[in-house]
Design a protein around this motif. Structure first.
Motif, PDB file in Angstrom:
ATOM      1  N   LYS A 143      29.065 -52.170  18.892  1.00 40.49           N
ATOM      2  CA  LYS A 143      27.645 -52.048  18.701  1.00 40.49           C
ATOM      3  C   LYS A 143      27.048 -51.070  19.716  1.00 40.49           C
ATOM      4  N   CYS A 144      27.502 -51.068  20.928  1.00 39.76           N
ATOM      5  CA  CYS A 144      27.005 -50.140  21.947  1.00 39.76           C
ATOM      6  C   CYS A 144      27.384 -48.716  21.597  1.00 39.76           C
ATOM      7  N   ALA A 145      28.580 -48.569  21.037  1.00 40.36           N
ATOM      8  CA  ALA A 145      29.028 -47.235  20.667  1.00 40.36           C
ATOM      9  C   ALA A 145      28.138 -46.673  19.579  1.00 40.36           C
ATOM     10  N   THR A 146      27.696 -47.513  18.666  1.00 40.64           N
ATOM     11  CA  THR A 146      26.825 -47.080  17.584  1.00 40.64           C
ATOM     12  C   THR A 146      25.484 -46.651  18.139  1.00 40.64           C
ATOM     13  N   ILE A 147      24.977 -47.395  19.093  1.00 43.32           N
ATOM     14  CA  ILE A 147      23.682 -47.069  19.711  1.00 43.32           C
ATOM     15  C   ILE A 147      23.800 -45.752  20.469  1.00 43.32           C
ATOM     16  N   ILE A 148      24.934 -45.586  21.197  1.00 44.04           N
ATOM     17  CA  ILE A 148      25.133 -44.357  21.968  1.00 44.04           C
ATOM     18  C   ILE A 148      25.266 -43.176  21.000  1.00 44.04           C
TER      19      ILE A 148
END
Length: 126
Positions: A1-6
Protein backbone atom coordinates in the motif's frame (compact mmCIF):
# COMPACT_ATOMS: atom_id res chain seq x y z
CA UNK A 1 0.00 0.00 0.00
CA UNK A 2 2.86 2.42 0.73
CA UNK A 3 4.44 1.59 -2.58
CA UNK A 4 1.21 2.51 -4.34
CA UNK A 5 1.05 5.84 -2.52
CA UNK A 6 4.71 6.54 -3.34
CA UNK A 7 4.16 5.55 -6.99
CA UNK A 8 1.04 7.72 -7.18
CA UNK A 9 2.91 10.64 -5.65
CA UNK A 10 5.81 10.08 -8.04
CA UNK A 11 3.49 9.83 -11.06
CA UNK A 12 1.68 12.95 -9.85
CA UNK A 13 5.00 14.77 -9.55
CA UNK A 14 6.04 13.64 -13.06
CA UNK A 15 2.65 14.62 -14.46
CA UNK A 16 2.90 18.01 -12.75
CA UNK A 17 6.39 18.59 -14.18
CA UNK A 18 5.21 17.42 -17.63
CA UNK A 19 2.21 19.75 -17.39
CA UNK A 20 4.42 22.68 -16.36
CA UNK A 21 6.85 21.88 -19.20
CA UNK A 22 4.07 21.56 -21.80
CA UNK A 23 2.31 24.65 -20.42
CA UNK A 24 5.47 26.76 -20.66
CA UNK A 25 6.10 25.57 -24.22
CA UNK A 26 2.47 26.22 -25.19
CA UNK A 27 2.78 29.79 -23.91
CA UNK A 28 5.92 30.26 -26.03
CA UNK A 29 4.17 28.77 -29.10
CA UNK A 30 1.09 30.94 -28.55
CA UNK A 31 3.32 34.01 -28.23
CA UNK A 32 5.10 33.17 -31.49
CA UNK A 33 1.80 32.59 -33.30
CA UNK A 34 0.31 35.82 -31.93
CA UNK A 35 3.44 37.69 -33.03
CA UNK A 36 3.22 36.16 -36.52
CA UNK A 37 -0.48 37.12 -36.76
CA UNK A 38 0.29 40.66 -35.55
CA UNK A 39 3.11 41.04 -38.11
CA UNK A 40 0.79 39.80 -40.87
CA UNK A 41 -1.93 42.28 -39.85
CA UNK A 42 0.63 45.09 -39.65
CA UNK A 43 1.94 44.30 -43.15
CA UNK A 44 -1.62 44.19 -44.52
CA UNK A 45 -2.43 47.54 -42.87
CA UNK A 46 0.81 49.01 -44.20
CA UNK A 47 0.04 47.77 -47.73
CA UNK A 48 -3.46 49.25 -47.48
CA UNK A 49 -2.07 52.59 -46.28
CA UNK A 50 0.45 52.66 -49.15
CA UNK A 51 -2.33 51.84 -51.61
CA UNK A 52 -4.52 54.64 -50.24
CA UNK A 53 -1.61 57.10 -50.42
CA UNK A 54 -0.88 56.04 -54.01
CA UNK A 55 -4.49 56.54 -55.06
CA UNK A 56 -4.69 59.89 -53.26
CA UNK A 57 -1.45 61.14 -54.83
CA UNK A 58 -2.57 59.98 -58.26
CA UNK A 59 -5.89 61.78 -57.89
CA UNK A 60 -4.13 64.93 -56.70
CA UNK A 61 -1.68 64.82 -59.62
CA UNK A 62 -4.48 64.27 -62.14
CA UNK A 63 -6.50 67.15 -60.67
CA UNK A 64 -3.48 69.47 -60.76
CA UNK A 65 -2.74 68.41 -64.34
CA UNK A 66 -6.30 69.14 -65.48
CA UNK A 67 -6.30 72.53 -63.73
CA UNK A 68 -2.97 73.44 -65.29
CA UNK A 69 -4.18 72.25 -68.70
CA UNK A 70 -7.25 74.47 -68.39
CA UNK A 71 -5.11 77.45 -67.46
CA UNK A 72 -2.76 76.80 -70.40
CA UNK A 73 -5.69 76.57 -72.82
CA UNK A 74 -7.16 79.81 -71.43
CA UNK A 75 -3.78 81.56 -71.74
CA UNK A 76 -3.38 80.34 -75.33
CA UNK A 77 -6.87 81.55 -76.16
CA UNK A 78 -6.17 85.01 -74.72
CA UNK A 79 -2.85 85.23 -76.58
CA UNK A 80 -4.41 84.13 -79.89
CA UNK A 81 -7.25 86.63 -79.43
CA UNK A 82 -4.77 89.45 -78.84
CA UNK A 83 -2.78 88.42 -81.93
CA UNK A 84 -5.98 88.31 -84.00
CA UNK A 85 -7.08 91.72 -82.69
CA UNK A 86 -3.66 93.18 -83.56
CA UNK A 87 -3.83 91.67 -87.04
CA UNK A 88 -7.38 93.02 -87.47
CA UNK A 89 -6.25 96.46 -86.33
CA UNK A 90 -3.38 96.38 -88.82
CA UNK A 91 -5.74 95.33 -91.62
CA UNK A 92 -8.16 98.12 -90.71
CA UNK A 93 -5.33 100.67 -90.85
CA UNK A 94 -4.27 99.38 -94.26
CA UNK A 95 -7.87 99.55 -95.51
CA UNK A 96 -8.29 103.07 -94.10
CA UNK A 97 -5.03 104.16 -95.78
CA UNK A 98 -6.21 102.72 -99.12
CA UNK A 99 -9.58 104.44 -98.77
CA UNK A 100 -7.88 107.76 -97.94
CA UNK A 101 -5.53 107.33 -100.90
CA UNK A 102 -8.48 106.59 -103.20
CA UNK A 103 -10.38 109.63 -101.88
CA UNK A 104 -7.31 111.81 -102.46
CA UNK A 105 -7.00 110.55 -106.05
CA UNK A 106 -10.69 111.17 -106.71
CA UNK A 107 -10.43 114.69 -105.27
CA UNK A 108 -7.30 115.40 -107.33
CA UNK A 109 -9.00 114.19 -110.51
CA UNK A 110 -12.08 116.29 -109.77
CA UNK A 111 -9.96 119.40 -109.08
CA UNK A 112 -8.08 118.84 -112.37
CA UNK A 113 -11.42 118.55 -114.14
CA UNK A 114 -12.63 121.81 -112.55
CA UNK A 115 -9.34 123.46 -113.43
CA UNK A 116 -9.71 122.43 -117.06
CA UNK A 117 -13.27 123.71 -117.17
CA UNK A 118 -12.18 127.04 -115.71
CA UNK A 119 -9.27 127.15 -118.15
CA UNK A 120 -11.50 126.37 -121.14
CA UNK A 121 -14.00 129.03 -120.07
CA UNK A 122 -11.18 131.54 -119.63
CA UNK A 123 -9.73 130.74 -123.06
CA UNK A 124 -13.12 130.95 -124.78
CA UNK A 125 -14.02 134.25 -123.17
CA UNK A 126 -10.71 135.85 -123.96
Amino acid sequence: KCATIIQAAWRGCLASERFAFIHSHLVVCQSAIRRRIAVKRYNEALAAAVSIQRICRGHSAKTNYLLTLGEVITTQSIFRRRCAMKCLSDLKQIRRAREEDAATRIQAAFLRYLGRIVFVIAVESA
